[in-house]
Write a protein that holds these residues in place. Structure first.
Motif, PDB file in Angstrom:
ATOM      1  N   ILE A   1      32.347  21.456 -12.575  1.00  0.00           N
ATOM      2  CA  ILE A   1      31.626  21.513 -13.853  1.00  0.00           C
ATOM      3  C   ILE A   1      31.393  20.114 -14.414  1.00  0.00           C
ATOM      4  N   SER A   2      32.437  19.295 -14.397  1.00  0.00           N
ATOM      5  CA  SER A   2      32.315  17.958 -14.982  1.00  0.00           C
ATOM      6  C   SER A   2      31.329  17.099 -14.207  1.00  0.00           C
ATOM      7  N   GLY A   3      31.220  17.326 -12.908  1.00  0.00           N
ATOM      8  CA  GLY A   3      30.243  16.576 -12.109  1.00  0.00           C
ATOM      9  C   GLY A   3      28.822  16.885 -12.527  1.00  0.00           C
ATOM     10  N   ALA A   4      28.546  18.154 -12.775  1.00  0.00           N
ATOM     11  CA  ALA A   4      27.205  18.549 -13.219  1.00  0.00           C
ATOM     12  C   ALA A   4      26.918  18.022 -14.618  1.00  0.00           C
ATOM     13  N   VAL A   5      27.931  18.067 -15.488  1.00  0.00           N
ATOM     14  CA  VAL A   5      27.766  17.561 -16.850  1.00  0.00           C
ATOM     15  C   VAL A   5      27.484  16.062 -16.835  1.00  0.00           C
ATOM     16  N   ALA A   6      28.188  15.346 -15.959  1.00  0.00           N
ATOM     17  CA  ALA A   6      27.979  13.901 -15.865  1.00  0.00           C
ATOM     18  C   ALA A   6      26.550  13.591 -15.410  1.00  0.00           C
ATOM     19  N   MET A   7      26.049  14.352 -14.446  1.00  0.00           N
ATOM     20  CA  MET A   7      24.682  14.136 -13.978  1.00  0.00           C
ATOM     21  C   MET A   7      23.686  14.415 -15.095  1.00  0.00           C
ATOM     22  N   ALA A   8      23.929  15.477 -15.845  1.00  0.00           N
ATOM     23  CA  ALA A   8      23.014  15.874 -16.918  1.00  0.00           C
ATOM     24  C   ALA A   8      23.106  14.959 -18.132  1.00  0.00           C
ATOM     25  N   ALA A   9      24.122  14.089 -18.175  1.00  0.00           N
ATOM     26  CA  ALA A   9      24.263  13.174 -19.306  1.00  0.00           C
ATOM     27  C   ALA A   9      23.124  12.161 -19.346  1.00  0.00           C
ATOM     28  N   ASP A  10      22.490  11.916 -18.205  1.00  0.00           N
ATOM     29  CA  ASP A  10      21.309  11.053 -18.153  1.00  0.00           C
ATOM     30  C   ASP A  10      20.123  11.859 -18.663  1.00  0.00           C
TER      31      ASP A  10
END
Length: 387
Positions: free
Chosen positions: A87-96
């Motif tokens: 989950i955190s990996g996807a959130v990090a990508m979407a932070a851009d």
């Protein structure tokens, strides 16, 4: 090929997805434009090389093609116990904020939860999930588009192909955990029906579960030892099928050793298990279907097994990433009628399949649940290539 009216067999369930990114191309130059004001990126999420070499290879190819328009990431190998990391990996990508779409392949368990978390802050994010590992009832309402091999349909097309290769018996290797998955059950039910129609005796053999006490090594050793036993009992005109990816390499090796028949992998692709099983050096030819098919033909010739080995010419997981990126790019550039444009998506899948294997024809159906088509869940199959 799969037929659109496979209501019962298509009404069952699933596998995993992928994530990817894109950017605006400068129409006056062959080089990709840097994502900037008014631009966008597409994210691609795959497993590591140890989990899915094909997927990460294709993600890197899309990065080579589109440069900074593509952002890539991987999920952990032990994703089943590290859902929070997924989950955190996807959130990090979407932070851009320039990442406007994510292509996920394979869409492992935890993908739906990751989509929910991302949508809390990025409700506009486009998600394309390839090879889902969650039930259709879980992933379909979350992802904008789901792409998957038509596993039930494979149960329809494998028996006549095997019969044409001379098969009189089919050995079906699986284990209780897999036989609880609805898509695998649906494929197996169709194998029973269509093997009978094609004069093939279906024999179920329970193999060790690779997640069990004996692990992958124990499961592979069982295959190495059991294939010769089955050939001794049923003869060389026996086709072998296993539901587990880790079993494919020893299965292919022993089928070639015994001169039996091999029609299709559980996850169809010319790259799946063949290189390792047959000692084919792929260095410098990663993702090159023509090279792979030529090498396979040489191995078949050497073994004297012409007509007894086949696969698909299109590597489906690589296709899902390629088509996912290209389709997302079209959506973000305003070339579609909304996020889900059935006509454009189907055309994109066909075009991308042809880029892998010239003349490839994909059969594309919608998953059916309770007799109704699910408009965003696409099931695909390719033609066989027989060596």
């Amino acid at each position: 090929m799969s037929k659109k009216g496979l209501p019962l067999l298509l009404a069952l369930a699933l596998l995993a997805a992928g994530c990817r990114g894109a950017e605006v191309l400068d129409s006056s130059s062959s080089a990709p434009a840097r994502p900037g004001e008014g631009g966008f990126k597409i994210g691609i999420i795959t497993g590591t090389a140890s989990q899915g070499d094909e997927e990460i290879t294709q993600a890197n190819k899309m990065k080579e093609k589109y440069g900074d328009m593509i952002v890539t990431a991987t999920y952990p190998d032990n994703f089943s116990t590290e859902t929070e990391t997924v989950i955190s990996g996807a959130v990090a990508m979407a932070a851009d904020p320039q990442v406007k779409a994510i292509v996920w392949c394979q869409a492992i368990p935890g993908t739906a939860a990751a989509i929910d978390k991302v949508r809390e802050t990025r409700p506009d994010m486009i998600f394309i999930a390839g090879t889902p590992g969650e039930d259709p009832g879980v992933i379909d309402p979350k992802a904008d588009i789901v792409l998957q091999v038509n596993e039930p349909g494979c149960g329809v097309v494998i028996p006549p192909q095997a019969a044409a290769q001379g098969a009189k018996t089919m050995i079906h290797y699986s284990f209780p955990r897999h036989m609880s998955y609805s898509f695998i059950v649906a494929r197996h039910e169709n194998l029973k029906t269509y093997c009978a129609q094609n004069g093939i005796q279906l024999v179920d053999v329970t193999a060790p579960d690779p997640t069990g006490d004996s692990g992958v090594t124990g499961a592979q050793q069982f295959i190495l030892e059991d294939v010769p036993r089955q050939v001794e009992r049923y003869g060389r005109d026996t086709v072998f099928f296993a539901t587990n990816c880790g079993m494919q390499e020893p299965l292919i090796r022993q089928v070639f050793e015994e001169g039996a028949i091999y029609t299709l992998q559980c996850c169809p692709s010319p790259f799946h298990a063949f290189p390792a099983a047959l000692g084919i050096n792929m260095a410098g030819h990663e993702g090159d279907v023509d090279y792979m098919l030529a090498q396979l033909q040489e191995k078949v010739d050497e073994a004297g097994m012409n007509g007894r080995v086949s696969t698909w010419g299109v590597p489906c997981n690589m296709l899902f990433i390629d088509a996912g990126v290209e389709y997302a790019k079209k959506v973000l550039e305003g070339q579609t009628d909304g996020v889900l444009d059935d006509e454009v998506l189907r055309r994109t899948i066909q075009e991308c399949a042809g880029n892998f294997y010239e003349g490839a024809r994909m059969t594309i159906d919608l998953y059916e649940q309770d007799g109704r088509e699910v408009e965003n869940h696409y099931l695909v199959m390719a033609d066989f290539v027989t060596f």
